[in-house]
Motif scaffolding. Structure first.
Motif, PDB file in Angstrom:
ATOM      1  N   UNK A  84      45.499 -58.676  42.091  1.00 37.25           N
ATOM      2  CA  UNK A  84      46.583 -58.876  43.058  1.00 37.25           C
ATOM      3  C   UNK A  84      46.585 -57.724  44.056  1.00 37.25           C
ATOM      4  N   UNK A  85      46.563 -58.064  45.328  1.00 36.35           N
ATOM      5  CA  UNK A  85      46.564 -57.053  46.380  1.00 36.35           C
ATOM      6  C   UNK A  85      47.993 -56.656  46.713  1.00 36.35           C
ATOM      7  N   UNK A  86      48.197 -55.348  46.840  1.00 33.43           N
ATOM      8  CA  UNK A  86      49.517 -54.780  47.092  1.00 33.43           C
ATOM      9  C   UNK A  86      49.676 -54.529  48.589  1.00 33.43           C
ATOM     10  N   UNK A  87      50.789 -54.919  49.141  1.00 32.43           N
ATOM     11  CA  UNK A  87      51.010 -54.775  50.577  1.00 32.43           C
ATOM     12  C   UNK A  87      51.684 -53.447  50.929  1.00 32.43           C
ATOM     13  N   UNK A  88      51.544 -52.451  50.080  1.00 27.31           N
ATOM     14  CA  UNK A  88      52.180 -51.141  50.290  1.00 27.31           C
ATOM     15  C   UNK A  88      51.222 -50.026  49.875  1.00 27.31           C
ATOM     16  N   UNK A  89      51.690 -48.810  50.078  1.00 30.14           N
ATOM     17  CA  UNK A  89      51.008 -47.633  49.551  1.00 30.14           C
ATOM     18  C   UNK A  89      51.558 -47.331  48.159  1.00 30.14           C
ATOM     19  N   UNK A  90      50.677 -47.095  47.218  1.00 21.32           N
ATOM     20  CA  UNK A  90      51.085 -46.598  45.902  1.00 21.32           C
ATOM     21  C   UNK A  90      50.926 -45.088  45.916  1.00 21.32           C
ATOM     22  N   UNK A  91      52.048 -44.377  45.836  1.00 19.76           N
ATOM     23  CA  UNK A  91      51.969 -42.925  45.759  1.00 19.76           C
ATOM     24  C   UNK A  91      52.915 -42.371  44.715  1.00 19.76           C
ATOM     25  N   UNK A  92      52.952 -43.115  43.611  1.00 17.60           N
ATOM     26  CA  UNK A  92      53.690 -42.651  42.455  1.00 17.60           C
ATOM     27  C   UNK A  92      54.907 -43.467  42.107  1.00 17.60           C
ATOM     28  N   UNK A  93      55.321 -44.368  43.003  1.00 23.54           N
ATOM     29  CA  UNK A  93      56.571 -45.092  42.778  1.00 23.54           C
ATOM     30  C   UNK A  93      56.421 -46.317  41.893  1.00 23.54           C
ATOM     31  N   UNK A  94      55.178 -46.721  41.581  1.00 29.51           N
ATOM     32  CA  UNK A  94      54.959 -47.784  40.607  1.00 29.51           C
ATOM     33  C   UNK A  94      54.843 -49.181  41.153  1.00 29.51           C
ATOM     34  N   UNK A 129      59.999 -58.710  55.688  1.00 26.51           N
ATOM     35  CA  UNK A 129      61.300 -58.680  56.348  1.00 26.51           C
ATOM     36  C   UNK A 129      61.223 -57.985  57.696  1.00 26.51           C
ATOM     37  N   UNK A 130      60.519 -56.832  57.748  1.00 22.49           N
ATOM     38  CA  UNK A 130      60.479 -56.028  58.962  1.00 22.49           C
ATOM     39  C   UNK A 130      59.333 -56.398  59.903  1.00 22.49           C
ATOM     40  N   UNK A 131      58.310 -57.098  59.396  1.00 26.80           N
ATOM     41  CA  UNK A 131      57.225 -57.499  60.255  1.00 26.80           C
ATOM     42  C   UNK A 131      56.285 -56.382  60.641  1.00 26.80           C
ATOM     43  N   UNK A 132      56.277 -55.266  59.918  1.00 25.32           N
ATOM     44  CA  UNK A 132      55.344 -54.172  60.163  1.00 25.32           C
ATOM     45  C   UNK A 132      54.862 -53.628  58.827  1.00 25.32           C
ATOM     46  N   UNK A 133      53.719 -52.948  58.839  1.00 29.39           N
ATOM     47  CA  UNK A 133      53.238 -52.304  57.622  1.00 29.39           C
ATOM     48  C   UNK A 133      54.151 -51.124  57.329  1.00 29.39           C
ATOM     49  N   UNK A 134      54.760 -51.127  56.166  1.00 34.02           N
ATOM     50  CA  UNK A 134      55.746 -50.085  55.884  1.00 34.02           C
ATOM     51  C   UNK A 134      55.937 -49.910  54.389  1.00 34.02           C
ATOM     52  N   UNK A 135      55.748 -48.675  53.941  1.00 33.56           N
ATOM     53  CA  UNK A 135      56.177 -48.277  52.605  1.00 33.56           C
ATOM     54  C   UNK A 135      57.214 -47.189  52.824  1.00 33.56           C
ATOM     55  N   UNK A 136      58.465 -47.510  52.638  1.00 33.13           N
ATOM     56  CA  UNK A 136      59.523 -46.543  52.900  1.00 33.13           C
ATOM     57  C   UNK A 136      60.878 -47.184  52.751  1.00 33.13           C
ATOM     58  N   UNK A 137      61.905 -46.342  52.707  1.00 35.32           N
ATOM     59  CA  UNK A 137      63.258 -46.847  52.589  1.00 35.32           C
ATOM     60  C   UNK A 137      63.523 -47.575  51.287  1.00 35.32           C
ATOM     61  N   UNK A 138      62.699 -47.306  50.266  1.00 29.17           N
ATOM     62  CA  UNK A 138      62.865 -47.968  48.960  1.00 29.17           C
ATOM     63  C   UNK A 138      62.930 -49.486  49.110  1.00 29.17           C
ATOM     64  N   UNK A 390      52.193 -46.555  56.687  1.00 28.96           N
ATOM     65  CA  UNK A 390      52.285 -47.550  57.753  1.00 28.96           C
ATOM     66  C   UNK A 390      50.901 -47.762  58.354  1.00 28.96           C
ATOM     67  N   UNK A 391      50.095 -48.556  57.672  1.00 32.30           N
ATOM     68  CA  UNK A 391      48.696 -48.720  58.063  1.00 32.30           C
ATOM     69  C   UNK A 391      48.554 -49.324  59.457  1.00 32.30           C
ATOM     70  N   UNK A 392      49.438 -50.228  59.818  1.00 36.21           N
ATOM     71  CA  UNK A 392      49.361 -50.839  61.139  1.00 36.21           C
ATOM     72  C   UNK A 392      49.653 -49.855  62.252  1.00 36.21           C
TER      73      UNK A 392
END
Length: 746
Positions: A84-94, A129-138, A390-392
Motif C-alpha cells: 500500500x502506497x502512503x500519500x504522506x511523509x513517514x517521519x515517526x508519526x506512524x 481534502x486540501x488538494x495539495x501534497x501535505x504532511x502536517x497539521x496532524x 510537501x512533495x508537490x
C-alpha cells in the motif's frame, strides 16, 4: 538567484482551498493533464502498469478523482502480498502503518501479508481534502480515513467481481476473508490469483463501507510495519540514500541570516583530496554561501573547514535576544489590531486582579536526522530523493530553479528521522538549495547525482525556528473565580506572513497561527491584541504551532485563578466547561480517574499538576506528579486522557502522546532555547541545546476515550498541555507562578 513559489504557481486545488479556507473534495484532473503528468513522472500501478491509461480514462468517465484510483495505491503480488502506497511523509508519526490498517480493513486483507511504501509528487498523492501534497497539521488520518477505506473497498469489490466471473456465479454469493475470496460452495481463491484480472475491471464509483462494529484491524493495538527495521538499525532514511557515482555536498553559510560573501579564498579547500568543486551559490532569504562537493561527507567537510570566507553583514539586521525582549516589552504597551475585543471596563472594579508576563524563546526543531536532499539531473528531467512534507510544492520550487516544467521533476519521498514542521517551508528551502548545488555542479561539468547534507551544527544554527513570543495579561475576577475581564497582548513574529498562506490566514494584521488556542474552550470576556514585529530570524511552524505557547498561558493562568479563589483546579475547569465541551470533560475525567488524583496520597515533596488543551481537533488532558530536586523541576509521572475520536492504532496514539509530551518536557528544561548575540545563533549542538534525556523521562500512563466517531489528529496534540501541567505542579510546590520557558525557579 532563485525565486520562491508564488500563489499563482500553486496547484489550482490549493488556490481554491485557500480561497474557501478549506475544501471538502479534491478536483478531478482533466484526462489530458493527467496523461501529460503521468507520462512524465510515472504512475504507481505496481504489477499492472499497462492498466494506468485505462484507469485514467475511467477516472475521466466516472468522475472518480486520482486520489480514489486503486491503481496508484495498491499492488497485489502473485503470492498475495499487498503493498500500500502512503500519500504522506513517514517521519515517526506512524502513518506508514495506520493508513495501511485503514485500507486493509475494508480490503479484508491478511494483515501478515500487508506491506507499505511512500509515494511521490504524483497528483494521486495529494491530501484529498486540501488538494495539495501535505504532511502536517496532524491531518493524515483525519483527512485520509474515508479515502483509504474507500480505496480498500473498491479493490475488494473488483476482486469479488473477478472471482464471480472466473466461477460464473452471482457476486452476491461471494464473501472475502483474510486475503481470499470464498464461494458458498467452498471454492477459495487468494487475492494474488485474482489480482491481475481484478485490476483490469472498471473501478466502482460507489462502495459500501463496513459498520465500525465489524472492524477487525482498525482500533486494534498493532505493531508498526517499520518497527523491526527501525529497532534493528536496518531502516533506510533520506540521509542513507545513495546512487552509483553519487557525490556529497556541504555548504558554509553566513553567520548572520541574509549575509553575503565579501571575499573567498578556496585554494586550500580545492587541494583537499576528494574535493571535486568549490562553488558559490545563492541561499535562502537572499543570502549567499559556498558549497564544497566531494566524494564523501568527510572529504566535503574537510574542504569546508579549509575555506577562508569573509562575510558582508552590514546590510542585514543583527538580532540580539536581550535587546529583542526589551523591544517586545515596549511594543506590548502599544495599541494594535485585536483578535477578540470584549469590554474591559470591569477590570477597574474587579474584586481580584492578576497581572502576568510570559516569555517564550526561539526553539529549534532539532530532529535527529539533519536536512538532506539528493538530486540527479538530466537534460530534461530532475529526480529528487528527500524527506518532504510537501512533495508537490518542493517539485514546483525545484522546477523553478532548474528551468524545468513541474511535470519534469519527480520527488521521491523518503522516510525521515523526525521533522516537527521543518521539512515543509513555504520557500522549499531544502529542495531549492540542493537544486542550486546540482545546477552549479552541472554547469562546471560534474555529471553525477549530488547529495546535499546538513550537519547537526548547520541544522541548529541555520533556522528556521519556533518564534519568540511575549504574552502579557491583566485579569479581573471575583471571589468565585468568575472572570470579569481579561486583557491580553501577544508580541511575536508572524509565521505565515510572506508565505503562500498569508492572503487567507493573516487577517487584520493577525496571524492565525499565533492566536490558535487562545480562550477556547473557556467562555472568557477577552480582549486580545496582537503585534507582529519583523526580525531577521527565520521562523516556521513547530510541532503544535501556536498552541506551544497559548496553551501554557491559558492553562497556567486558570490554575492561578483557581488557587487565588481556593478552588480545586479540576473542579474549576469542569465548571468552566459548562454543559458544552464534552470531549474536554471526558478527557480530563479519564486522566483524573486513572491518575488517582485526590484519591491517593503523593509522596512528600510531590504535587499534582493539571492541564487540558485542544489542538488539531483532538483533546489531551494531563495529570502529572512533579517535585523540585536540588532547585530543579522534576517530572515523575504523567497520566493522559486522550480524545481523538476513533483510535485507528492505539499503539500509535500512545507513542505519539509520549513523544509529544517528551518534546514538551524538553522545552521546560534549562538550556532549551535558541538565543542570538549580534545576529549569531549561540547554540550549535545538543551540548548547548537541551532536549530531554532518558533520565528526565517520567513514567507514562496513556488512556484513550472510547469513540466510534471519525478520527482526529494525533501528531501534535500531546505536546501543548504538558508544560502547563508541569508548571502548575511546580507552582503548587513553590507558591510562585512559572512564567518563563524554559522554567526558571530562581
Amino acid at each position: 538567484m532563485f525565486k520562491t513559489v508564488g500563489y499563482s504557481q500553486l496547484p489550482s486545488a490549493l488556490q481554491h482551498m485557500m480561497e474557501r479556507s478549506h475544501s471538502t473534495v479534491a478536483p478531478v484532473m482533466p484526462r489530458r493533464s493527467f496523461l501529460k503528468m503521468t507520462g512524465a513522472v510515472g504512475l504507481a500501478v505496481g504489477v499492472f502498469p499497462h492498466f494506468a491509461a485505462a484507469q485514467a480514462t475511467e477516472a475521466a468517465v466516472t468522475g472518480l478523482k486520482l486520489t480514489e484510483q486503486p491503481s496508484a495505491f495498491v499492488e497485489i503480488a502473485a503470492n498475495g502480498e499487498v503493498t500500500i502506497t502512503i500519500n504522506r511523509l513517514e517521519f515517526g508519526q506512524g502513518v506508514q502503518t495506520a493508513l495501511p490498517m485503514i485500507l486493509a480493513e475494508e480490503l479484508d486483507a491478511d494483515w501478515s501479508l500487508v506491506r507499505s511504501k511512500l509515494g511521490t509528487n504524483d497528483m494521486a498523492y495529494v491530501d484529498p481534502l486540501f488538494g495539495m501534497h501535505l504532511t502536517g497539521g496532524s491531518n493524515t488520518i483525519k483527512n485520509s480515513f474515508t479515502q483509504y477505506r474507500e480505496l480498500g473497498a473498491r479493490v475488494r469489490s473488483m476482486l469479488l467481481a473477478a472471482a464471480a466471473s472466473r466461477w460464473d456465479v452471482d457476486v452476491s454469493t461471494l464473501r472475502t476473508e483474510g486475503g481470499s475470496v470464498l464461494s458458498a460452495d467452498g471454492r477459495k481463491s487468494g487475492y494474488g490469483e485474482l489480482a491481475e484480472a481484478a485490476m483490469a475491471l472498471p473501478v466502482p464509483q460507489t462502495v459500501t463501507l463496513k459498520d465500525p462494529k465489524d472492524f477487525r484491524i482498525i482500533g486494534k493495538p498493532t505493531q508498526r510495519l517499520d518497527a523491526q527495521a527501525k529497532s534493528s538499525g536496518r531502516q533506510s532514511f533520506g540521509i542513507d540514500f545513495k546512487l552509483p557515482g553519487q557525490l556529497t555536498a556541504v555548504v558554509v553559510r553566513p553567520p548572520v541570516f541574509g549575509g553575503k560573501i565579501a571575499s573567498l579564498d578556496d585554494n586550500a579547500a580545492r587541494a583537499v583530496k576528494g574535493v571535486k568543486a568549490v562553488l558559490r551559490i545563492p541561499l535562502d532569504r537572499g543570502a549567499e554561501g559556498v558549497t564544497v562537493i566531494a566524494d564523501g561527507y568527510w572529504q566535503a567537510t574537510q574542504g569546508r573547514e579549509a575555506l577562508k570566507v569573509e562575510w558582508g553583514t552590514s546590510a542585514v539586521e543583527k538580532v540580539d535576544t536581550e535587546k529583542q525582549l526589551a523591544q517586545f516589552r515596549e511594543i506590548a504597551t502599544r495599541s494594535g489590531p485585536r483578535h477578540f475585543d470584549a469590554d474591559m471596563a470591569p477590570l477597574e472594579t474587579a474584586p481580584l486582579t492578576l497581572d502576568a508576563e510570559f516569555v517564550f524563546p526561539y526553539l529549534a526543531h532539532a530532529a535527529m536526522e539533519p536536512l538532506n536532499c539528493t538530486v540527479q539531473l538530466s537534460n530534461d528531467r530532475a529526480e529528487i530523493w528527500m524527506g518532504s512534507q510537501s512533495a508537490g510544492l518542493d517539485a514546483g520550487a525545484a522546477a523553478n530553479v532548474l528551468g524545468l516544467k513541474p511535470e519534469q521533476v519527480v520527488v521521491n519521498v523518503l522516510t525521515s528521522g523526525g521533522g516537527f514542521g521543518r521539512r515543509f517551508s513555504s520557500s522549499s528551502d531544502t529542495a531549492v538549495e540542493a537544486c542550486q548545488i546540482a545546477k552549479a555542479a552541472k554547469a562546471v561539468g560534474i555529471d553525477a547525482p549530488v547529495r546535499m547534507l546538513w550537519s547537526r551544527e548547520d541544522d541548529m544554527k541555520g533556522g528556521y525556528y519556533r518564534p519568540t513570543n511575549l504574552h502579557r495579561a491583566r485579569i479581573g475576577f471575583d471571589r468565585q473565580g468568575n472572570v470579569l475581564a481579561w486583557d491580553h497582548t501577544i508580541v511575536g513574529q508572524s509565521i505565515l506572513t510572506g508565505t503562500v498562506f498569508e492572503q487567507y490566514q493573516v487577517k487584520n494584521g493577525i496571524d492565525a497561527a499565533t492566536t490558535e488556542g487562545m480562550r477556547n474552550p473557556y467562555p472568557l470576556p477577552m480582549r486580545l491584541t496582537v503585534h507582529h514585529p519583523v526580525a531577521n530570524v527565520p521562523v516556521l511552524w513547530w510541532r503544535s504551532v501556536g498552541s506551544t505557547h497559548t496553551a501554557f498561558v491559558m492553562e497556567t493562568l486558570l490554575d492561578d485563578i483557581a488557587r487565588a479563589t481556593d478552588q480545586d483546579p479540576v473542579a474549576y475547569r469542569m465548571r468552566m466547561f459548562g454543559s458544552e465541551h464534552t470531549r474536554h470533560r471526558d478527557a480530563l475525567q479519564l486522566a483524573v480517574d486513572k491518575s488517582g488524583y485526590s484519591s491517593k496520597t503523593l509522596p512528600e515533596g510531590r504535587a499534582w499538576g493539571v492541564a487540558v488543551h485542544e489542538s488539531f481537533s483532538s483533546v489531551v488532558a494531563y495529570v502529572v506528579e512533579a517535585s523540585v530536586v536540588d532547585g530543579q523541576p522534576k517530572l515523575h509521572r504523567v497520566t493522559a486522557g486522550v480524545h481523538c475520536n476513533l483510535a485507528v492504532n492505539p499503539r500509535t496514539v500512545e507513542a505519539q502522546v509520549q513523544g509529544a509530551a517528551i518534546m514538551g518536557l524538553s522545552s521546560c528544561l534549562s538550556g532549551s532555547e535558541i538565543t542570538l548575540k549580534d545576529g549569531v545563533v549561540q547554540q550549535s549542538n545538543f551540548g548547548e541545546y537541551t532536549v530531554a534525556r532518558i533520565t528526565d523521562v517520567p513514567e507514562f500512563d496513556i488512556n484513550i476515550v472510547p469513540s466510534a466517531d471519525a478520527p482526529t489528529g494525533m501528531g501534535e496534540p500531546g505536546l501543548p498541555p504538558l508544560a502547563p501541567a508541569f508548571a502548575n505542579a511546580i507552582s503548587r510546590l513553590t507558591g510562585k507562578p512559572v512564567r518563563q520557558m524554559p522554567f526558571n525557579l530562581a
